[in-house]
Design a protein around this motif. Structure first.
Motif, mmCIF file in Angstrom:
data_model
loop_
_atom_site.group_PDB
_atom_site.id
_atom_site.type_symbol
_atom_site.label_atom_id
_atom_site.label_comp_id
_atom_site.label_asym_id
_atom_site.label_seq_id
_atom_site.Cartn_x
_atom_site.Cartn_y
_atom_site.Cartn_z
ATOM 1 N N PRO A 223 -48.274 -20.952 19.870
ATOM 2 C CA PRO A 223 -47.649 -22.228 19.523
ATOM 3 C C PRO A 223 -47.466 -22.365 18.022
ATOM 4 O O PRO A 223 -48.105 -21.658 17.242
ATOM 5 N N GLU A 224 -46.586 -23.276 17.636
ATOM 6 C CA GLU A 224 -46.359 -23.550 16.208
ATOM 7 C C GLU A 224 -47.682 -23.953 15.578
ATOM 8 O O GLU A 224 -48.439 -24.724 16.139
ATOM 9 N N ALA A 225 -47.978 -23.404 14.416
ATOM 10 C CA ALA A 225 -49.255 -23.694 13.760
ATOM 11 C C ALA A 225 -49.012 -24.133 12.327
ATOM 12 O O ALA A 225 -48.164 -23.588 11.641
ATOM 13 N N ALA A 226 -49.777 -25.119 11.897
ATOM 14 C CA ALA A 226 -49.669 -25.597 10.527
ATOM 15 C C ALA A 226 -50.698 -24.934 9.632
ATOM 16 O O ALA A 226 -50.591 -24.969 8.422
ATOM 17 N N ALA A 227 -51.712 -24.315 10.221
ATOM 18 C CA ALA A 227 -52.785 -23.694 9.452
ATOM 19 C C ALA A 227 -52.280 -22.434 8.754
ATOM 20 O O ALA A 227 -51.172 -21.972 9.000
ATOM 21 N N GLU A 228 -53.132 -21.880 7.898
ATOM 22 C CA GLU A 228 -52.768 -20.670 7.160
ATOM 23 C C GLU A 228 -52.984 -19.398 7.973
ATOM 24 O O GLU A 228 -52.680 -18.322 7.508
ATOM 25 N N THR A 229 -53.534 -19.538 9.170
ATOM 26 C CA THR A 229 -53.743 -18.378 10.028
ATOM 27 C C THR A 229 -53.196 -18.649 11.413
ATOM 28 O O THR A 229 -53.038 -19.785 11.828
ATOM 29 N N VAL A 230 -52.897 -17.582 12.119
ATOM 30 C CA VAL A 230 -52.525 -17.658 13.524
ATOM 31 C C VAL A 230 -53.762 -17.189 14.280
ATOM 32 O O VAL A 230 -54.299 -16.118 14.005
ATOM 33 N N SER A 231 -54.239 -17.993 15.232
ATOM 34 C CA SER A 231 -55.464 -17.646 15.941
ATOM 35 C C SER A 231 -55.164 -17.239 17.373
ATOM 36 O O SER A 231 -54.258 -17.776 18.010
ATOM 37 N N VAL A 232 -55.931 -16.276 17.847
ATOM 38 C CA VAL A 232 -55.796 -15.761 19.196
ATOM 39 C C VAL A 232 -57.189 -15.716 19.810
ATOM 40 O O VAL A 232 -58.084 -15.071 19.248
ATOM 41 N N PRO A 233 -57.409 -16.376 20.946
ATOM 42 C CA PRO A 233 -58.728 -16.295 21.574
ATOM 43 C C PRO A 233 -58.953 -14.898 22.152
ATOM 44 O O PRO A 233 -58.056 -14.320 22.780
ATOM 45 N N ILE A 234 -60.126 -14.347 21.927
ATOM 46 C CA ILE A 234 -60.441 -13.021 22.454
ATOM 47 C C ILE A 234 -60.345 -13.028 23.981
ATOM 48 O O ILE A 234 -59.960 -12.032 24.595
ATOM 49 N N SER A 235 -60.625 -14.161 24.595
ATOM 50 C CA SER A 235 -60.541 -14.262 26.057
ATOM 51 C C SER A 235 -59.131 -14.008 26.579
ATOM 52 O O SER A 235 -58.948 -13.694 27.754
ATOM 53 N N ALA A 236 -58.110 -14.116 25.713
ATOM 54 C CA ALA A 236 -56.728 -13.875 26.131
ATOM 55 C C ALA A 236 -56.516 -12.430 26.573
ATOM 56 O O ALA A 236 -55.588 -12.137 27.318
ATOM 57 N N PHE A 237 -57.383 -11.507 26.124
ATOM 58 C CA PHE A 237 -57.265 -10.106 26.520
ATOM 59 C C PHE A 237 -57.656 -9.893 27.975
ATOM 60 O O PHE A 237 -57.172 -8.948 28.595
ATOM 61 N N GLY A 238 -58.550 -10.744 28.507
ATOM 62 C CA GLY A 238 -59.072 -10.478 29.840
ATOM 63 C C GLY A 238 -59.748 -9.119 29.827
ATOM 64 O O GLY A 238 -60.541 -8.823 28.941
ATOM 65 N N ASP A 239 -59.412 -8.270 30.785
ATOM 66 C CA ASP A 239 -59.965 -6.920 30.841
ATOM 67 C C ASP A 239 -59.055 -5.893 30.181
ATOM 68 O O ASP A 239 -59.353 -4.703 30.194
ATOM 69 N N ASP A 240 -57.943 -6.348 29.625
ATOM 70 C CA ASP A 240 -56.962 -5.435 29.040
ATOM 71 C C ASP A 240 -57.345 -5.022 27.625
ATOM 72 O O ASP A 240 -58.070 -5.726 26.931
ATOM 73 N N GLN B 54 -63.512 -14.070 13.994
ATOM 74 C CA GLN B 54 -64.369 -15.198 13.633
ATOM 75 C C GLN B 54 -64.872 -15.807 14.938
ATOM 76 O O GLN B 54 -64.133 -16.529 15.617
ATOM 77 N N GLY B 55 -66.109 -15.460 15.304
ATOM 78 C CA GLY B 55 -66.657 -15.927 16.574
ATOM 79 C C GLY B 55 -65.875 -15.356 17.734
ATOM 80 O O GLY B 55 -65.712 -14.139 17.852
ATOM 81 N N ASP B 56 -65.343 -16.223 18.584
ATOM 82 C CA ASP B 56 -64.567 -15.810 19.744
ATOM 83 C C ASP B 56 -63.065 -15.841 19.499
ATOM 84 O O ASP B 56 -62.280 -15.842 20.446
ATOM 85 N N MET B 57 -62.677 -15.876 18.234
ATOM 86 C CA MET B 57 -61.251 -15.947 17.879
ATOM 87 C C MET B 57 -60.886 -14.781 16.957
ATOM 88 O O MET B 57 -61.705 -14.311 16.179
ATOM 89 N N LEU B 58 -59.629 -14.357 17.080
ATOM 90 C CA LEU B 58 -59.055 -13.406 16.138
ATOM 91 C C LEU B 58 -58.106 -14.189 15.251
ATOM 92 O O LEU B 58 -57.309 -14.989 15.742
ATOM 93 N N LEU B 59 -58.190 -13.968 13.959
ATOM 94 C CA LEU B 59 -57.319 -14.650 13.009
ATOM 95 C C LEU B 59 -56.373 -13.632 12.400
ATOM 96 O O LEU B 59 -56.803 -12.609 11.870
ATOM 97 N N LEU B 60 -55.086 -13.914 12.502
ATOM 98 C CA LEU B 60 -54.062 -13.071 11.902
ATOM 99 C C LEU B 60 -53.461 -13.853 10.759
ATOM 100 O O LEU B 60 -53.166 -15.045 10.908
ATOM 101 N N GLY B 61 -53.273 -13.220 9.621
ATOM 102 C CA GLY B 61 -52.682 -13.910 8.482
ATOM 103 C C GLY B 61 -51.344 -14.507 8.850
ATOM 104 O O GLY B 61 -50.439 -13.799 9.270
ATOM 105 N N LYS B 62 -51.216 -15.816 8.733
ATOM 106 C CA LYS B 62 -49.981 -16.510 9.124
ATOM 107 C C LYS B 62 -48.779 -15.961 8.353
ATOM 108 O O LYS B 62 -47.711 -15.771 8.915
ATOM 109 N N ASN B 63 -48.975 -15.690 7.077
ATOM 110 C CA ASN B 63 -47.862 -15.151 6.275
ATOM 111 C C ASN B 63 -47.437 -13.792 6.788
ATOM 112 O O ASN B 63 -46.262 -13.449 6.777
ATOM 113 N N ASP B 64 -48.401 -12.967 7.256
ATOM 114 C CA ASP B 64 -48.066 -11.670 7.828
ATOM 115 C C ASP B 64 -47.202 -11.823 9.062
ATOM 116 O O ASP B 64 -46.219 -11.122 9.246
ATOM 117 N N VAL B 65 -47.585 -12.755 9.946
ATOM 118 C CA VAL B 65 -46.917 -12.909 11.231
ATOM 119 C C VAL B 65 -45.613 -13.694 11.120
ATOM 120 O O VAL B 65 -44.578 -13.282 11.623
#
Length: 145
Positions: free
Chosen positions: A37-54, A130-141
Motif C-alpha cells: 500500500p501507499e506509504a508515507a514513511a521513509e521505509t516500505v515494510s513487509v511482514p515476514i509472515s507474508a512469506f508463509g512457507d515460501d 526489525q523484529g517480525d518486519m522487513l524494511l526496504l529503503g523507500k527511496n530504493d523501491v
C-alpha cells in the motif's frame, strides 16, 4: 466512448496486472506476491509472515512500475529489482532462477548473471530486519522506474 474502448485508468490497471503476471509466469512453485500500500514513511515494510512457507516473495510497490523479489535464505533476506539489466524487461521467477522473456538472460535470486546478453547484475535493494518486519529503503523501491 464505446464499450470496447479502454479508459487510461483501465489500461494502466491492466498493464500493471500484466506486469505482475509476467513476473510469475512459468514458475514451478509460484512465489507469493504482495501489493504494497501507499506509504508515507521513509521505509516500505513487509511482514515476514507474508512469506508463509515460501522462500520467495514478489513485492509490487504502489507506483506499480517495478516489481521486486525478496528471497529468504535462512535468516538472511535479499531483495532485487525484477527488471533485466540488458533492456529493462520484466523478469519471470522460475524456481531458483529469474528469466528474461525478451532476450533470454538468466539471473540467480541474488541478482547474479547466469546467462547473457545481460552483463550487469540486478539492482539490489537494501533490506533490514526489525523484529517480525522487513524494511526496504523507500527511496530504493519507490524511486525506481
Amino acid at each position: 466512448m464505446s464499450a470496447n474502448e479502454l479508459t487510461r485508468r483501465a489500461f494502466m490497471k491492466a498493464a500493471c496486472l500484466g506486469a505482475i503476471g509476467s513476473a510469475l509466469v512459468g514458475c514451478a512453485g509460484v512465489p507469493r506476491y504482495l501489493l504494497q500500500p501507499e506509504a508515507a514513511a521513509e521505509t516500505v515494510s513487509v511482514p515476514i509472515s507474508a512469506f508463509g512457507d515460501d522462500e520467495h516473495l514478489v513485492l509490487v510497490p504502489p507506483n506499480g512500475r517495478k516489481t521486486f523479489l525478496i528471497t529468504r535464505e535462512g535468516d538472511e533476506y535479499i531483495a532485487v529489482e525484477l527488471s533485466c539489466t540488458h533492456r529493462g524487461c520484466g523478469l519471470q521467477v522460475r524456481s531458483d532462477e529469474l528469466h528474461c522473456p525478451c532476450h533470454g538472460s538468466r539471473f540467480t535470486p541474488r541478482g547474479e548473471v547466469l546467462q547473457g546478453p545481460a552483463q550487469v547484475p540486478l539492482k539490489m535493494i537494501n533490506v533490514t530486519r526489525q523484529g517480525d518486519m522487513l524494511l526496504l529503503g523507500k527511496n530504493d523501491v519507490l524511486s525506481i522506474g
